[in-house]
Design a protein around this motif. Structure first.
Motif, mmCIF file in Angstrom:
data_model
loop_
_atom_site.group_PDB
_atom_site.id
_atom_site.type_symbol
_atom_site.label_atom_id
_atom_site.label_comp_id
_atom_site.label_asym_id
_atom_site.label_seq_id
_atom_site.Cartn_x
_atom_site.Cartn_y
_atom_site.Cartn_z
ATOM 1 N N SER A 174 0.807 -1.229 0.000
ATOM 2 C CA SER A 174 0.000 0.000 0.000
ATOM 3 C C SER A 174 0.836 1.273 0.000
ATOM 4 O O SER A 174 0.331 2.342 -0.353
ATOM 5 N N TYR A 175 2.102 1.182 0.414
ATOM 6 C CA TYR A 175 2.967 2.370 0.465
ATOM 7 C C TYR A 175 3.891 2.445 -0.751
ATOM 8 O O TYR A 175 4.833 3.234 -0.787
ATOM 9 N N ILE A 176 3.595 1.641 -1.752
ATOM 10 C CA ILE A 176 4.375 1.629 -2.991
ATOM 11 C C ILE A 176 3.477 2.142 -4.106
ATOM 12 O O ILE A 176 2.443 1.541 -4.416
ATOM 13 N N THR A 177 3.856 3.254 -4.716
ATOM 14 C CA THR A 177 3.070 3.772 -5.834
ATOM 15 C C THR A 177 3.961 4.560 -6.781
ATOM 16 O O THR A 177 4.983 5.130 -6.366
ATOM 17 N N GLY A 178 3.605 4.550 -8.041
ATOM 18 C CA GLY A 178 4.397 5.233 -9.056
ATOM 19 C C GLY A 178 5.691 4.523 -9.395
ATOM 20 O O GLY A 178 6.606 5.127 -9.965
ATOM 21 N N GLN A 179 5.763 3.230 -9.093
ATOM 22 C CA GLN A 179 7.013 2.495 -9.242
ATOM 23 C C GLN A 179 6.928 1.445 -10.342
ATOM 24 O O GLN A 179 5.843 1.066 -10.778
ATOM 25 N N THR A 180 8.090 0.984 -10.769
ATOM 26 C CA THR A 180 8.183 -0.045 -11.801
ATOM 27 C C THR A 180 9.028 -1.199 -11.293
ATOM 28 O O THR A 180 9.984 -1.007 -10.541
ATOM 29 N N LEU A 181 8.656 -2.402 -11.702
ATOM 30 C CA LEU A 181 9.387 -3.607 -11.310
ATOM 31 C C LEU A 181 9.759 -4.374 -12.573
ATOM 32 O O LEU A 181 8.875 -4.851 -13.296
ATOM 33 N N VAL A 182 11.045 -4.479 -12.834
ATOM 34 C CA VAL A 182 11.532 -5.225 -13.992
ATOM 35 C C VAL A 182 11.567 -6.711 -13.640
ATOM 36 O O VAL A 182 12.153 -7.112 -12.632
ATOM 37 N N VAL A 183 10.922 -7.512 -14.482
ATOM 38 C CA VAL A 183 10.902 -8.964 -14.292
ATOM 39 C C VAL A 183 11.430 -9.582 -15.577
ATOM 40 O O VAL A 183 10.684 -9.822 -16.525
ATOM 41 N N ASP A 184 12.752 -9.805 -15.607
ATOM 42 C CA ASP A 184 13.381 -10.198 -16.880
ATOM 43 C C ASP A 184 14.528 -11.184 -16.728
ATOM 44 O O ASP A 184 15.280 -11.400 -17.683
ATOM 45 N N GLY A 185 14.673 -11.793 -15.559
ATOM 46 C CA GLY A 185 15.756 -12.752 -15.381
ATOM 47 C C GLY A 185 17.136 -12.141 -15.486
ATOM 48 O O GLY A 185 18.122 -12.850 -15.696
ATOM 49 N N GLY A 186 17.224 -10.812 -15.341
ATOM 50 C CA GLY A 186 18.512 -10.129 -15.449
ATOM 51 C C GLY A 186 18.893 -9.732 -16.853
ATOM 52 O O GLY A 186 20.035 -9.335 -17.109
ATOM 53 N N GLN A 187 17.947 -9.770 -17.778
ATOM 54 C CA GLN A 187 18.256 -9.531 -19.195
ATOM 55 C C GLN A 187 18.899 -8.171 -19.443
ATOM 56 O O GLN A 187 19.771 -8.042 -20.312
ATOM 57 N N ILE A 188 18.482 -7.146 -18.719
ATOM 58 C CA ILE A 188 19.007 -5.806 -18.996
ATOM 59 C C ILE A 188 20.356 -5.534 -18.320
ATOM 60 O O ILE A 188 20.938 -4.464 -18.508
ATOM 61 N N LEU A 189 20.885 -6.501 -17.565
ATOM 62 C CA LEU A 189 22.091 -6.244 -16.774
ATOM 63 C C LEU A 189 23.411 -6.291 -17.548
ATOM 64 O O LEU A 189 24.275 -5.450 -17.327
ATOM 65 N N PRO A 190 23.634 -7.251 -18.443
ATOM 66 C CA PRO A 190 24.954 -7.339 -19.090
ATOM 67 C C PRO A 190 25.228 -6.128 -19.977
ATOM 68 O O PRO A 190 24.340 -5.688 -20.722
#
Length: 259
Positions: A234-250
């Motif tokens: 309830s105290y989390i708003t306006g946020q994004t959560l990346v769910v990609d197995g780490g794809q954007i990290l390398p």
């Protein structure tokens, strides 16, 4: 332990296939009563039948999210069937490929209409019901493509997904006094009918680019959406959560090879 969501009411747009179906299944497993939307009754019927017997019920409404009147009709159905509406998962989306030189006004309008306008319209339609809930939740299915990464042929798709996040941040501010949170899940490559249609070679290439060593499942996205729907978020708003197995990290293919 999270507070039970059993008995709460949800709408999942684009819930008859792919990620939307996965979100609907996870919510229904948690006891949420879900109304899914889709353009084709046969797809809705197949999904409703396959999700029968869950702790939460699943029913469907055919609709076009680019039509505000249709969005209002979906919300009205959820309120009528379940006595209210607590959760809106703005998931409906399309991703036709078209290189920049081939983009026409019609192709751009189609993608922006479904992916961006459809998100705005379903949230607008649900405002009164979400406010009455006292713990309203909006969960947007965006993407890593556009907000974080790019892919040839998807400039219009990427723009629509980035637009969702621009909408999210101001909407979250406006709706916070109504105790409505607005957050987004950014999937990486998830195994859906659309991804399978792109061919095994494409899927293998995508999996090889993921540090986790696999493509994601629709339940991976459903679980993230479920978290945003909880009282504990309830105290989390306006946020994004990346769910990609780490794809954007390398930072390069060499980084993956060094693993």
């Amino acid at each position: 332990m999270f507070t039970s969501l059993a008995g709460r009411s949800a709408v999942v747009t684009g819930g008859s296939k792919g990620i939307g179906r996965g979100i609907a299944e996870v919510l229904a497993d948690a006891g949420v009563h879900v109304v899914i939307t889709g353009r084709h009754q046969a797809d809705i019927d197949a999904t409703v039948d396959s999700l029968a017997g869950k702790p939460g019920t699943v029913s469907g409404v055919t609709s076009d999210v680019t039509d505000p009147a249709d969005c209002r009709r979906v919300v009205a159905a959820a309120v009528e069937r379940h006595g209210g509406l607590d959760i809106v998962c703005a998931n409906a989306g399309i991703f036709p490929s078209s290189r920049l030189e081939e983009l026409t006004p019609e192709k751009i309008d189609e993608v922006i209409g479904v992916n961006f306008k459809g998100t705005v319209y379903i949230v607008q339609a649900a405002l009164d019901a979400l406010t009455a809930s006292g713990h309203g939740r909006v969960v947007i299915t965006s993407s890593i493509t556009g907000p974080i990464t790019g892919f040839p042929g998807w400039s219009h798709y990427g723009a629509s997904k980035a637009a969702q996040l621009g909408f999210l941040r101001t909407a979250a501010m406006e709706l916070a006094p109504k105790k409505i949170t607005v957050n987004a899940v950014l999937p990486g490559n998830i195994v859906t009918e659309g991804l399978v249609d792109m061919g095994q070679q494409y899927m293998d290439q995508m999996a090889a680019a993921v540090p986790a060593g696999r493509l994601g499942s629709v339940s991976d996205i459903g679980n993230a959406a479920l978290f945003f729907a909880t009282d504990e978020a309830s105290y989390i708003t306006g946020q994004t959560l990346v769910v990609d197995g780490g794809q954007i990290l390398p930072e390069s293919q060499e980084a993956l090879a060094d693993m």
